[in-house]
Scaffold this motif. Structure first.
Motif, PDB file in Angstrom:
ATOM      1  N   LEU A  53       0.737  -1.299   0.037  1.00  0.00           N
ATOM      2  CA  LEU A  53       0.104   0.097  -0.034  1.00  0.00           C
ATOM      3  C   LEU A  53       0.970   1.320  -0.188  1.00  0.00           C
ATOM      4  CD1 LEU A  53      -0.135   1.668   3.070  1.00  0.00           C
ATOM      5  CD2 LEU A  53      -1.363  -0.652   3.773  1.00  0.00           C
ATOM      6  N   THR A  55      -0.497   5.152   0.697  1.00  0.00           N
ATOM      7  CA  THR A  55      -1.394   6.148   1.179  1.00  0.00           C
ATOM      8  C   THR A  55      -0.939   7.608   1.424  1.00  0.00           C
ATOM      9  OG1 THR A  55      -2.774   4.246   1.744  1.00  0.00           O
ATOM     10  CG2 THR A  55      -3.650   6.173   2.133  1.00  0.00           C
ATOM     11  N   THR A  57      -0.911  10.808   3.859  1.00  0.00           N
ATOM     12  CA  THR A  57      -1.284  11.105   4.961  1.00  0.00           C
ATOM     13  C   THR A  57      -1.584  12.736   5.601  1.00  0.00           C
ATOM     14  OG1 THR A  57       0.739  10.822   6.244  1.00  0.00           O
ATOM     15  CG2 THR A  57      -0.629   8.900   6.163  1.00  0.00           C
ATOM     16  N   LEU A  99      -1.671   2.236  13.909  1.00  0.00           N
ATOM     17  CA  LEU A  99      -2.312   1.759  12.757  1.00  0.00           C
ATOM     18  C   LEU A  99      -3.048   0.494  12.927  1.00  0.00           C
ATOM     19  CD1 LEU A  99       1.213   0.848  10.653  1.00  0.00           C
ATOM     20  CD2 LEU A  99      -0.111   2.943  10.600  1.00  0.00           C
ATOM     21  N   SER A 102      -5.582  -3.332   9.634  1.00  0.00           N
ATOM     22  CA  SER A 102      -5.437  -3.001   8.142  1.00  0.00           C
ATOM     23  C   SER A 102      -4.344  -2.298   7.592  1.00  0.00           C
ATOM     24  CB  SER A 102      -6.605  -2.707   7.556  1.00  0.00           C
ATOM     25  OG  SER A 102      -7.732  -3.563   7.752  1.00  0.00           O
ATOM     26  N   THR A 104      -3.984   0.913   8.297  1.00  0.00           N
ATOM     27  CA  THR A 104      -4.275   2.393   8.120  1.00  0.00           C
ATOM     28  C   THR A 104      -4.040   3.194   9.231  1.00  0.00           C
ATOM     29  OG1 THR A 104      -6.281   1.569   6.780  1.00  0.00           O
ATOM     30  CG2 THR A 104      -6.280   3.818   7.473  1.00  0.00           C
ATOM     31  N   THR A 106      -4.847   5.543  11.674  1.00  0.00           N
ATOM     32  CA  THR A 106      -5.906   6.299  12.132  1.00  0.00           C
ATOM     33  C   THR A 106      -5.692   7.186  13.228  1.00  0.00           C
ATOM     34  OG1 THR A 106      -6.241   4.259  13.784  1.00  0.00           O
ATOM     35  CG2 THR A 106      -7.268   4.242  11.516  1.00  0.00           C
TER      36      THR A 106
END
Length: 217
Positions: A53, A55, A57, A99, A102, A104, A106
């Protein structure tokens, strides 16, 4: 035994460091956390490293400088706890991030530790948190100062939870699947603590003392 050059499938920079290997409990996969913004993760395959991944931020813009990886990931609140660092005002600063399962991002804290009190040694201003251990109701951190000596400190998990999610009640907290401590400790059933400033003036000063301090040189 099979060996390879461990090259990543991206162009590398002249200086590469602060990679974090992650071996999730119960998962045969091996992951490599490469950077925090964009959040970049690779997974090990039979053919080498493959992108898992990437992503954005927005963390670099908010912080003013790119956050760098510090410690390995530790299972925490149904996800993983990690620590970030960067250099501001000529000294190192550190904080925590979360994290979910998954991977991510958060939650993240502001500055929790800084190296402005490190005035002696080979590299004044350097305070580097390098490792963490689950110690029951606390997280134990191991750190170095000025490339001259090492120390350890403990932080209450409840304090970290309040710093990671200062204004979100338990029912809406990302990544939370249950109250890990029961209702007695659940933030839905106890008064919220005041939100802390992210400036260096609100940091936990390892060498000058706090309620969670346990320093050994």
């Amino acid at each position: 035994v099979r060996t390879d050059d461990l090259l990543l499938p991206i162009p590398l920079t002249p200086v590469e460091k602060n990679w974090v290997l992650h071996d999730p409990p119960g998962d045969p996969a091996l992951f490599l956390l490469y950077r925090l913004d964009p959040l970049t993760l690779f997974v090990r395959t039979s053919a080498g490293w493959a992108a898992h991944l990437s992503t954005p931020t927005g963390w670099t813009k908010a912080l003013g400088k790119p956050p760098r990886l510090s410690t390995h990931l530790l299972p925490f609140e149904a996800g993983y706890l990690g620590w970030w660092h960067t250099i501001l005002d000529r000294w190192y600063v550190h904080g925590a991030y979360y994290l979910n399962a998954s991977f991510t991002l958060t939650a993240r804290t502001g500055i929790l530790f800084d190296g402005q009190h490190v005035i002696s040694g080979y590299k004044p201003g350097v305070l580097y948190v390098s490792s963490q251990v689950d110690a029951g109701d606390r997280i134990r951190l191991f750190y170095g100062e000025a490339d001259a000596h090492t120390g350890t400190t403990t932080i209450l998990k409840a304090d970290l939870i309040d710093r990671l999610w200062p204004a979100i009640r338990h029912s809406g907290r990302a990544g939370r699947t249950r109250c890990a401590r029961g209702c007695r400790r659940c933030v839905s059933h106890r008064p919220a603590r005041p939100r802390s400033s992210t400036s260096s003036h609100s940091t936990w000063m390892i060498a000058t003392g706090s309620s969670s301090r346990e320093v050994r040189h």
